[in-house]
Design a protein around this motif. Structure first.
Motif, PDB file in Angstrom:
ATOM      1  N   PHE A 108       3.663  -3.560  -1.202  1.00  0.00           N
ATOM      2  CA  PHE A 108       2.868  -2.700  -0.348  1.00  0.00           C
ATOM      3  C   PHE A 108       1.486  -2.370  -0.982  1.00  0.00           C
ATOM      4  CE2 PHE A 108       7.119  -1.192   1.440  1.00  0.00           C
ATOM      5  CZ  PHE A 108       6.956  -1.556   2.612  1.00  0.00           C
ATOM      6  N   GLN A 109       1.447  -2.794  -2.270  1.00  0.00           N
ATOM      7  CA  GLN A 109       0.013  -2.375  -2.885  1.00  0.00           C
ATOM      8  C   GLN A 109      -0.683  -3.442  -2.341  1.00  0.00           C
ATOM      9  OE1 GLN A 109       0.249  -1.987  -7.129  1.00  0.00           O
ATOM     10  NE2 GLN A 109       2.506  -1.526  -6.878  1.00  0.00           N
ATOM     11  N   LEU A 110      -0.291  -4.574  -1.933  1.00  0.00           N
ATOM     12  CA  LEU A 110      -1.389  -5.674  -1.354  1.00  0.00           C
ATOM     13  C   LEU A 110      -1.622  -5.813  -0.061  1.00  0.00           C
ATOM     14  CD1 LEU A 110       0.165  -8.689  -3.456  1.00  0.00           C
ATOM     15  CD2 LEU A 110      -1.782  -7.228  -4.236  1.00  0.00           C
ATOM     16  N   SER A 111      -0.875  -4.616   0.685  1.00  0.00           N
ATOM     17  CA  SER A 111      -1.130  -4.777   2.036  1.00  0.00           C
ATOM     18  C   SER A 111      -2.358  -4.319   2.551  1.00  0.00           C
ATOM     19  CB  SER A 111      -0.186  -3.867   2.615  1.00  0.00           C
ATOM     20  OG  SER A 111      -0.239  -3.756   4.326  1.00  0.00           O
ATOM     21  N   SER A 112      -3.224  -5.034   3.438  1.00  0.00           N
ATOM     22  CA  SER A 112      -4.468  -4.398   3.891  1.00  0.00           C
ATOM     23  C   SER A 112      -4.255  -3.341   4.911  1.00  0.00           C
ATOM     24  CB  SER A 112      -5.291  -5.682   4.419  1.00  0.00           C
ATOM     25  OG  SER A 112      -4.603  -6.149   5.449  1.00  0.00           O
ATOM     26  N   ALA A 113      -3.174  -2.955   5.173  1.00  0.00           N
ATOM     27  CA  ALA A 113      -2.986  -2.024   6.428  1.00  0.00           C
ATOM     28  C   ALA A 113      -2.643  -0.937   5.831  1.00  0.00           C
ATOM     29  CB  ALA A 113      -1.904  -2.644   7.545  1.00  0.00           C
ATOM     30  N   LEU A 145      -1.419   9.882   3.720  1.00  0.00           N
ATOM     31  CA  LEU A 145      -0.741  10.658   2.874  1.00  0.00           C
ATOM     32  C   LEU A 145      -1.392  11.632   1.839  1.00  0.00           C
ATOM     33  CD1 LEU A 145       1.665   7.433   2.467  1.00  0.00           C
ATOM     34  CD2 LEU A 145       2.104   9.536   3.773  1.00  0.00           C
ATOM     35  N   GLN A 146      -2.603  11.669   2.015  1.00  0.00           N
ATOM     36  CA  GLN A 146      -3.450  12.331   1.102  1.00  0.00           C
ATOM     37  C   GLN A 146      -3.378  11.748  -0.535  1.00  0.00           C
ATOM     38  OE1 GLN A 146      -2.304  16.381   1.324  1.00  0.00           O
ATOM     39  NE2 GLN A 146      -3.132  16.739   2.978  1.00  0.00           N
ATOM     40  N   GLN A 147      -3.213  10.476  -0.699  1.00  0.00           N
ATOM     41  CA  GLN A 147      -3.333   9.574  -1.739  1.00  0.00           C
ATOM     42  C   GLN A 147      -4.569   8.850  -1.856  1.00  0.00           C
ATOM     43  OE1 GLN A 147      -0.651   9.442  -3.933  1.00  0.00           O
ATOM     44  NE2 GLN A 147       0.227  10.855  -2.696  1.00  0.00           N
ATOM     45  N   LYS A 148      -4.921   8.410  -3.022  1.00  0.00           N
ATOM     46  CA  LYS A 148      -5.910   7.649  -3.440  1.00  0.00           C
ATOM     47  C   LYS A 148      -5.598   6.254  -3.241  1.00  0.00           C
ATOM     48  CE  LYS A 148      -9.641   7.346  -6.871  1.00  0.00           C
ATOM     49  NZ  LYS A 148      -9.910   7.434  -8.389  1.00  0.00           N
ATOM     50  N   ASP A 149      -6.668   5.501  -2.527  1.00  0.00           N
ATOM     51  CA  ASP A 149      -6.636   4.077  -2.417  1.00  0.00           C
ATOM     52  C   ASP A 149      -6.663   3.433  -3.733  1.00  0.00           C
ATOM     53  OD1 ASP A 149      -6.559   1.781  -1.270  1.00  0.00           O
ATOM     54  OD2 ASP A 149      -8.588   2.045  -0.120  1.00  0.00           O
ATOM     55  N   LEU A 150      -5.926   2.412  -3.948  1.00  0.00           N
ATOM     56  CA  LEU A 150      -5.584   1.766  -4.840  1.00  0.00           C
ATOM     57  C   LEU A 150      -6.632   0.478  -5.032  1.00  0.00           C
ATOM     58  CD1 LEU A 150      -1.825   1.892  -6.452  1.00  0.00           C
ATOM     59  CD2 LEU A 150      -3.935   3.300  -7.039  1.00  0.00           C
ATOM     60  N   GLY A 151      -7.076   0.141  -3.722  1.00  0.00           N
ATOM     61  CA  GLY A 151      -8.000  -1.263  -3.258  1.00  0.00           C
ATOM     62  C   GLY A 151      -8.914  -1.524  -4.461  1.00  0.00           C
ATOM     63  N   ALA A 152      -9.692  -0.354  -4.968  1.00  0.00           N
ATOM     64  CA  ALA A 152     -10.703  -0.644  -5.966  1.00  0.00           C
ATOM     65  C   ALA A 152     -10.240  -1.493  -7.218  1.00  0.00           C
ATOM     66  CB  ALA A 152     -11.598   0.429  -6.135  1.00  0.00           C
ATOM     67  N   ASN A 153      -9.082  -0.906  -7.604  1.00  0.00           N
ATOM     68  CA  ASN A 153      -8.249  -1.162  -8.981  1.00  0.00           C
ATOM     69  C   ASN A 153      -7.863  -2.570  -8.732  1.00  0.00           C
ATOM     70  OD1 ASN A 153      -8.221   1.817  -8.685  1.00  0.00           O
ATOM     71  ND2 ASN A 153      -7.081   1.586 -10.850  1.00  0.00           N
ATOM     72  N   LEU A 154      -7.318  -2.890  -7.406  1.00  0.00           N
ATOM     73  CA  LEU A 154      -6.898  -4.450  -7.414  1.00  0.00           C
ATOM     74  C   LEU A 154      -7.975  -5.266  -7.436  1.00  0.00           C
ATOM     75  CD1 LEU A 154      -4.282  -3.590  -4.311  1.00  0.00           C
ATOM     76  CD2 LEU A 154      -3.855  -4.495  -6.727  1.00  0.00           C
ATOM     77  N   GLN A 155      -8.957  -4.993  -6.703  1.00  0.00           N
ATOM     78  CA  GLN A 155     -10.039  -5.830  -6.673  1.00  0.00           C
ATOM     79  C   GLN A 155     -10.758  -6.100  -7.978  1.00  0.00           C
ATOM     80  OE1 GLN A 155     -11.204  -7.540  -3.849  1.00  0.00           O
ATOM     81  NE2 GLN A 155      -9.403  -6.408  -2.710  1.00  0.00           N
ATOM     82  N   ALA A 156     -10.626  -5.091  -8.921  1.00  0.00           N
ATOM     83  CA  ALA A 156     -11.215  -5.341 -10.276  1.00  0.00           C
ATOM     84  C   ALA A 156     -10.391  -6.061 -11.249  1.00  0.00           C
ATOM     85  CB  ALA A 156     -11.230  -3.860 -10.952  1.00  0.00           C
ATOM     86  N   LEU A 157      -9.079  -6.384 -10.973  1.00  0.00           N
ATOM     87  CA  LEU A 157      -8.122  -7.172 -11.454  1.00  0.00           C
ATOM     88  C   LEU A 157      -8.747  -8.608 -12.113  1.00  0.00           C
ATOM     89  CD1 LEU A 157      -4.581  -6.630 -10.204  1.00  0.00           C
ATOM     90  CD2 LEU A 157      -5.661  -5.885 -12.515  1.00  0.00           C
ATOM     91  N   PRO A 158      -9.207  -9.477 -11.161  1.00  0.00           N
ATOM     92  CA  PRO A 158      -9.813 -10.547 -11.515  1.00  0.00           C
ATOM     93  C   PRO A 158     -11.316 -10.539 -12.296  1.00  0.00           C
ATOM     94  CG  PRO A 158      -9.477 -10.751  -9.172  1.00  0.00           C
ATOM     95  CD  PRO A 158      -9.228  -9.384  -9.743  1.00  0.00           C
ATOM     96  N   MET A 159     -11.960  -9.526 -12.073  1.00  0.00           N
ATOM     97  CA  MET A 159     -13.141  -8.940 -12.857  1.00  0.00           C
ATOM     98  C   MET A 159     -12.814  -8.871 -14.406  1.00  0.00           C
ATOM     99  SD  MET A 159     -15.914  -7.146 -10.368  1.00  0.00           S
ATOM    100  CE  MET A 159     -14.530  -5.664  -9.929  1.00  0.00           C
ATOM    101  N   PHE A 160     -11.372  -8.315 -14.686  1.00  0.00           N
ATOM    102  CA  PHE A 160     -11.107  -7.890 -16.199  1.00  0.00           C
ATOM    103  C   PHE A 160     -10.290  -9.154 -16.604  1.00  0.00           C
ATOM    104  CE2 PHE A 160     -12.603  -4.078 -14.922  1.00  0.00           C
ATOM    105  CZ  PHE A 160     -12.818  -3.293 -16.023  1.00  0.00           C
ATOM    106  N   GLY A 161     -10.483 -10.440 -16.009  1.00  0.00           N
ATOM    107  CA  GLY A 161      -9.636 -11.500 -16.518  1.00  0.00           C
ATOM    108  C   GLY A 161      -8.108 -11.661 -16.040  1.00  0.00           C
ATOM    109  N   VAL A 162      -7.631 -10.639 -15.067  1.00  0.00           N
ATOM    110  CA  VAL A 162      -6.262 -10.670 -14.571  1.00  0.00           C
ATOM    111  C   VAL A 162      -6.419 -11.776 -13.386  1.00  0.00           C
ATOM    112  CG1 VAL A 162      -4.238  -9.571 -14.098  1.00  0.00           C
ATOM    113  CG2 VAL A 162      -5.761  -8.597 -15.806  1.00  0.00           C
TER     114      VAL A 162
END
Length: 119
Positions: free
Chosen positions: A46-51, A57-74
């Motif tokens: 579900f972390q990868l779902s774009s929907a 749910l009053q939660q913080k979006d993890l999208g920025a963290n996911l998008q940063a993975l390739p920039m950090f060599g992951v």
């Protein structure tokens, strides 16, 4: 030589801190040039779902963290095909490109890594 590390993320982004912690570990390891792979399994897909609608749910979006993975060599990102299918996400648009693996390929993937962390 650095040991390779596979991080298996099994929790949805809204079920507690585990999803964020898995991403934090991956980003920290990537910053130190460790060979890291990340596998999204079970509700972790579900972390990868774009929907996602985290603000509902009053939660913080993890999208920025996911998008940063390739920039950090992951860049070795994987997702379990069965988990996607079981949750109705197979064929749906994803936030990040990840290699979709069947059960046999998952087993082989885990065997390739020196260390595995599951969150």
């Amino acid at each position: 030589m650095s040991k390779s590390l596979l991080i298996i993320s099994r929790q949805s982004p809204w079920s507690g801190p585990s999803a964020r912690e898995a991403l934090d570990i991956a980003l920290a390891g990537g910053a130190f040039d460790l060979p890291i792979g990340m596998l999204f399994l079970d509700d972790g897909v579900f972390q990868l779902s774009s929907a996602q609608q985290p603000t509902t749910l009053q939660q913080k979006d993890l999208g920025a963290n996911l998008q940063a993975l390739p920039m950090f060599g992951v860049e070795a990102l994987y997702v379990a095909q069965r988990s996607l299918a079981e949750r109705g996400l197979l064929g749906q648009p994803m936030r990040l490109a990840a290699e979709c693996l069947d059960d046999a390929a998952l087993s082989a993937l885990i065997d390739r890594y020196d260390q595995v962390i599951t969150l």
